[in-house]
Scaffold this motif. Sequence first.
Motif, PDB file in Angstrom:
ATOM      1  N   GLY A 104       0.819  -1.215   0.000  1.00  0.00           N
ATOM      2  CA  GLY A 104       0.000   0.000   0.000  1.00  0.00           C
ATOM      3  C   GLY A 104       0.846   1.254   0.000  1.00  0.00           C
ATOM      4  O   GLY A 104       0.559   2.220  -0.731  1.00  0.00           O
ATOM      5  N   SER A 105       1.896   1.252   0.783  1.00  0.00           N
ATOM      6  CA  SER A 105       2.798   2.415   0.834  1.00  0.00           C
ATOM      7  C   SER A 105       3.505   2.613  -0.501  1.00  0.00           C
ATOM      8  O   SER A 105       3.629   3.738  -0.993  1.00  0.00           O
ATOM      9  N   PHE A 108       1.102   3.996  -3.042  1.00  0.00           N
ATOM     10  CA  PHE A 108       0.761   5.377  -2.700  1.00  0.00           C
ATOM     11  C   PHE A 108       1.909   6.330  -3.024  1.00  0.00           C
ATOM     12  O   PHE A 108       1.708   7.397  -3.594  1.00  0.00           O
ATOM     13  N   LEU A 109       3.124   5.964  -2.649  1.00  0.00           N
ATOM     14  CA  LEU A 109       4.253   6.888  -2.738  1.00  0.00           C
ATOM     15  C   LEU A 109       4.964   6.892  -4.089  1.00  0.00           C
ATOM     16  O   LEU A 109       5.599   7.878  -4.444  1.00  0.00           O
ATOM     17  N   ALA A 110       4.871   5.802  -4.830  1.00  0.00           N
ATOM     18  CA  ALA A 110       5.584   5.723  -6.112  1.00  0.00           C
ATOM     19  C   ALA A 110       4.904   6.597  -7.161  1.00  0.00           C
ATOM     20  O   ALA A 110       3.673   6.659  -7.222  1.00  0.00           O
ATOM     21  N   PRO A 111       5.693   7.237  -7.991  1.00  0.00           N
ATOM     22  CA  PRO A 111       5.100   7.965  -9.117  1.00  0.00           C
ATOM     23  C   PRO A 111       4.383   6.986 -10.056  1.00  0.00           C
ATOM     24  O   PRO A 111       4.781   5.820 -10.162  1.00  0.00           O
ATOM     25  N   GLU A 119      -5.645   3.493  -6.242  1.00  0.00           N
ATOM     26  CA  GLU A 119      -6.660   2.480  -5.939  1.00  0.00           C
ATOM     27  C   GLU A 119      -6.016   1.234  -5.314  1.00  0.00           C
ATOM     28  O   GLU A 119      -6.548   0.672  -4.361  1.00  0.00           O
ATOM     29  N   LEU A 120      -4.880   0.813  -5.868  1.00  0.00           N
ATOM     30  CA  LEU A 120      -4.176  -0.327  -5.275  1.00  0.00           C
ATOM     31  C   LEU A 120      -3.668   0.034  -3.873  1.00  0.00           C
ATOM     32  O   LEU A 120      -3.704  -0.802  -2.966  1.00  0.00           O
ATOM     33  N   ALA A 121      -3.194   1.256  -3.716  1.00  0.00           N
ATOM     34  CA  ALA A 121      -2.733   1.700  -2.394  1.00  0.00           C
ATOM     35  C   ALA A 121      -3.859   1.567  -1.384  1.00  0.00           C
ATOM     36  O   ALA A 121      -3.685   0.976  -0.314  1.00  0.00           O
ATOM     37  N   LYS A 122      -5.007   2.084  -1.735  1.00  0.00           N
ATOM     38  CA  LYS A 122      -6.167   2.028  -0.839  1.00  0.00           C
ATOM     39  C   LYS A 122      -6.542   0.578  -0.529  1.00  0.00           C
ATOM     40  O   LYS A 122      -6.773   0.216   0.633  1.00  0.00           O
ATOM     41  N   GLU A 123      -6.581  -0.258  -1.551  1.00  0.00           N
ATOM     42  CA  GLU A 123      -6.950  -1.666  -1.377  1.00  0.00           C
ATOM     43  C   GLU A 123      -5.999  -2.369  -0.394  1.00  0.00           C
ATOM     44  O   GLU A 123      -6.436  -3.059   0.525  1.00  0.00           O
ATOM     45  N   LEU A 142      -3.392   5.455   4.731  1.00  0.00           N
ATOM     46  CA  LEU A 142      -4.728   5.531   4.146  1.00  0.00           C
ATOM     47  C   LEU A 142      -5.283   6.949   4.293  1.00  0.00           C
ATOM     48  O   LEU A 142      -5.922   7.470   3.374  1.00  0.00           O
ATOM     49  N   ALA A 143      -5.010   7.584   5.408  1.00  0.00           N
ATOM     50  CA  ALA A 143      -5.408   8.989   5.585  1.00  0.00           C
ATOM     51  C   ALA A 143      -4.787   9.843   4.484  1.00  0.00           C
ATOM     52  O   ALA A 143      -5.461  10.698   3.888  1.00  0.00           O
TER      53      ALA A 143
END
Length: 189
Positions: A104-105, A108-111, A119-123, A142-143
């Motif tokens: 998830g991280s 979220f963090l990767a370009p 969406e994958l980060a959230k999942e 997630l925040a």
Amino acid sequence: MLEAILKKDPGFSPALNSLAYIKYRQMKLEEAVRLALRVIDKGRPGSDTSNYVRALLIYGGTKGMIAHYGGPFSKIVNGTAVLPNIKKAQSIQPDSAGVYFGLGSFYFLAPAIVGGDMELAKEYLEKAIAKEPLFADPYVRLAQVYKQAGDNAKFEEYLNKALKIDPGNELALDVKSGSCKFICVGGKE
């Protein structure tokens, strides 16, 4: 204490991982990488599965931090080490909250150009929370996903959940203060 343990048993994986995590939090990233590699280099026969997986996750996350704070060459060299190590951990413990948090991280963090995907980060962050509801870090990331999406109410809700679980959580306090030492997409860096 950990260093004293390692003097007696230099290959004790739990102490190596704990010390690596402390070095990571202190932003002594190269030291964290070296310590995690000591566990990884022993391989699975030389360490129990949980500690081996933990070392892969520490190594991958730390390489991501080095890439984030480094120049273009560092982003290539260190950034490309992140996902393969998390995926290796996933192949060993696919249902681990730590693995879900790592994935998830990353997403979220990767370009987007290297695989970032909100969406994958959230999942994956939701899976980490479902698997281990008292693990505060996934709530923080997630925040941040919600903040990036423009949902400030959900951002506050999840950040507050993290702080309720662990009022001293460094990631949550980092995001709340806006210092973003541990990376905030769209925040001060």
